[in-house]
Design a protein around this motif. Structure first.
Motif, PDB file in Angstrom:
ATOM      1  N   ALA A  62       0.837  -1.204   0.000  1.00 38.64           N
ATOM      2  CA  ALA A  62       0.000   0.000   0.000  1.00 38.64           C
ATOM      3  C   ALA A  62       0.869   1.250   0.000  1.00 38.64           C
ATOM      4  O   ALA A  62       0.537   2.244  -0.656  1.00 38.64           O
ATOM      5  N   ASP A  63       1.985   1.231   0.726  1.00 39.61           N
ATOM      6  CA  ASP A  63       2.881   2.384   0.753  1.00 39.61           C
ATOM      7  C   ASP A  63       3.484   2.641  -0.625  1.00 39.61           C
ATOM      8  O   ASP A  63       3.570   3.788  -1.071  1.00 39.61           O
ATOM      9  N   ALA A  64       3.893   1.568  -1.293  1.00 38.71           N
ATOM     10  CA  ALA A  64       4.434   1.716  -2.649  1.00 38.71           C
ATOM     11  C   ALA A  64       3.358   2.256  -3.580  1.00 38.71           C
ATOM     12  O   ALA A  64       3.623   3.112  -4.423  1.00 38.71           O
ATOM     13  N   GLN A  65       2.137   1.765  -3.429  1.00 36.60           N
ATOM     14  CA  GLN A  65       0.999   2.223  -4.237  1.00 36.60           C
ATOM     15  C   GLN A  65       0.820   3.734  -4.081  1.00 36.60           C
ATOM     16  O   GLN A  65       0.705   4.465  -5.057  1.00 36.60           O
ATOM     17  N   ALA A  66       0.795   4.197  -2.839  1.00 38.56           N
ATOM     18  CA  ALA A  66       0.580   5.613  -2.560  1.00 38.56           C
ATOM     19  C   ALA A  66       1.705   6.470  -3.133  1.00 38.56           C
ATOM     20  O   ALA A  66       1.459   7.521  -3.729  1.00 38.56           O
ATOM     21  N   GLU A  67       2.937   6.024  -2.970  1.00 31.81           N
ATOM     22  CA  GLU A  67       4.082   6.796  -3.456  1.00 31.81           C
ATOM     23  C   GLU A  67       4.082   6.900  -4.981  1.00 31.81           C
ATOM     24  O   GLU A  67       4.265   7.973  -5.539  1.00 31.81           O
ATOM     25  N   VAL A  68       3.860   5.783  -5.642  1.00 35.81           N
ATOM     26  CA  VAL A  68       3.836   5.770  -7.110  1.00 35.81           C
ATOM     27  C   VAL A  68       2.698   6.645  -7.626  1.00 35.81           C
ATOM     28  O   VAL A  68       2.870   7.440  -8.552  1.00 35.81           O
ATOM     29  N   LEU A  69       1.537   6.524  -7.018  1.00 34.65           N
ATOM     30  CA  LEU A  69       0.373   7.278  -7.477  1.00 34.65           C
ATOM     31  C   LEU A  69       0.568   8.777  -7.299  1.00 34.65           C
ATOM     32  O   LEU A  69       0.234   9.567  -8.178  1.00 34.65           O
ATOM     33  N   THR A  70       1.123   9.186  -6.167  1.00 34.77           N
ATOM     34  CA  THR A  70       1.386  10.607  -5.935  1.00 34.77           C
ATOM     35  C   THR A  70       2.319  11.160  -7.005  1.00 34.77           C
ATOM     36  O   THR A  70       2.086  12.234  -7.562  1.00 34.77           O
ATOM     37  N   THR A  71       3.362  10.426  -7.302  1.00 37.66           N
ATOM     38  CA  THR A  71       4.308  10.862  -8.341  1.00 37.66           C
ATOM     39  C   THR A  71       3.626  10.925  -9.699  1.00 37.66           C
ATOM     40  O   THR A  71       3.801  11.896 -10.449  1.00 37.66           O
ATOM     41  N   GLN A  72       2.828   9.912 -10.033  1.00 40.13           N
ATOM     42  CA  GLN A  72       2.163   9.882 -11.340  1.00 40.13           C
ATOM     43  C   GLN A  72       1.173  11.029 -11.497  1.00 40.13           C
ATOM     44  O   GLN A  72       1.109  11.644 -12.563  1.00 40.13           O
ATOM     45  N   VAL A  73       0.396  11.330 -10.464  1.00 36.85           N
ATOM     46  CA  VAL A  73      -0.560  12.445 -10.534  1.00 36.85           C
ATOM     47  C   VAL A  73       0.192  13.757 -10.717  1.00 36.85           C
ATOM     48  O   VAL A  73      -0.167  14.588 -11.561  1.00 36.85           O
ATOM     49  N   ALA A 107       0.004  16.149 -14.089  1.00 37.60           N
ATOM     50  CA  ALA A 107      -0.404  17.555 -13.993  1.00 37.60           C
ATOM     51  C   ALA A 107       0.678  18.480 -14.545  1.00 37.60           C
ATOM     52  O   ALA A 107       0.376  19.415 -15.296  1.00 37.60           O
ATOM     53  N   LEU A 108       1.919  18.217 -14.191  1.00 30.74           N
ATOM     54  CA  LEU A 108       3.019  19.046 -14.705  1.00 30.74           C
ATOM     55  C   LEU A 108       3.113  18.964 -16.224  1.00 30.74           C
ATOM     56  O   LEU A 108       3.302  19.977 -16.902  1.00 30.74           O
ATOM     57  N   GLN A 109       2.972  17.766 -16.755  1.00 31.43           N
ATOM     58  CA  GLN A 109       3.045  17.588 -18.204  1.00 31.43           C
ATOM     59  C   GLN A 109       1.914  18.348 -18.898  1.00 31.43           C
ATOM     60  O   GLN A 109       2.124  18.996 -19.916  1.00 31.43           O
ATOM     61  N   HIS A 110       0.721  18.283 -18.325  1.00 30.04           N
ATOM     62  CA  HIS A 110      -0.420  18.962 -18.937  1.00 30.04           C
ATOM     63  C   HIS A 110      -0.261  20.478 -18.891  1.00 30.04           C
ATOM     64  O   HIS A 110      -0.689  21.167 -19.821  1.00 30.04           O
TER      65      HIS A 110
END
Length: 135
Positions: A72-83, A87-90
């Motif tokens: 779950a911790d890995a999930q949260a970290e990866v997702l935060t980075t991806q979001v 957003a930055l790319q957009h």
């Protein structure tokens, strides 16, 4: 694994999606059916502050497919980075973005460190953060 997709979102039930806002960008999180119910609940809870209503909402600017991670911790970290990256790319070319960090003393005075990537800002803030508050 979490992946960012472009184009139209896939057709899934609304319970399998969560729209969040980041830097003024609507990012749709498509939650894979292989995610445990506890993981889905934790993800929804952790993104409550950024959640956007979906009724009558415009199409998302970016779509992230959220599949099961090792923890779950890995999930949260990866997702935060991806979001954040979606957003930055957009918003690229629309915003002035700084590579910065900072620390604050107990009186609230803040020192900011600004510079290009790879110049030691994070290392400096970690070292000073042991004695001052990280901003």
């Amino acid at each position: 694994m979490t992946s960012v997709e472009s184009g139209a979102p896939r057709d899934v039930g609304s319970q399998d999606m969560l729209d969040v806002g980041a830097l003024g960008v609507r990012v749709r999180l498509e939650l894979s059916p292989d995610l445990a119910a506890e993981t889905v609940a934790a993800l929804r809870s952790s993104w409550t502050g950024a959640a956007l209503p979906r009724n009558g909402a415009p199409a998302p600017d970016a779509v992230i497919v959220v599949a099961r991670e090792a923890s779950a911790d890995a999930q949260a970290e990866v997702l935060t980075t991806q979001v954040t990256m979606a957003a930055l790319q957009h918003r690229q070319g629309e915003l002035v973005m700084f590579h910065a960090c900072g620390v604050a003393d107990s009186d609230g005075r803040v020192a900011a460190f600004v510079g290009p990537s790879g110049r030691g800002k994070t290392t400096l803030s970690r070292a000073l953060g042991a004695h001052y508050g990280y901003v």
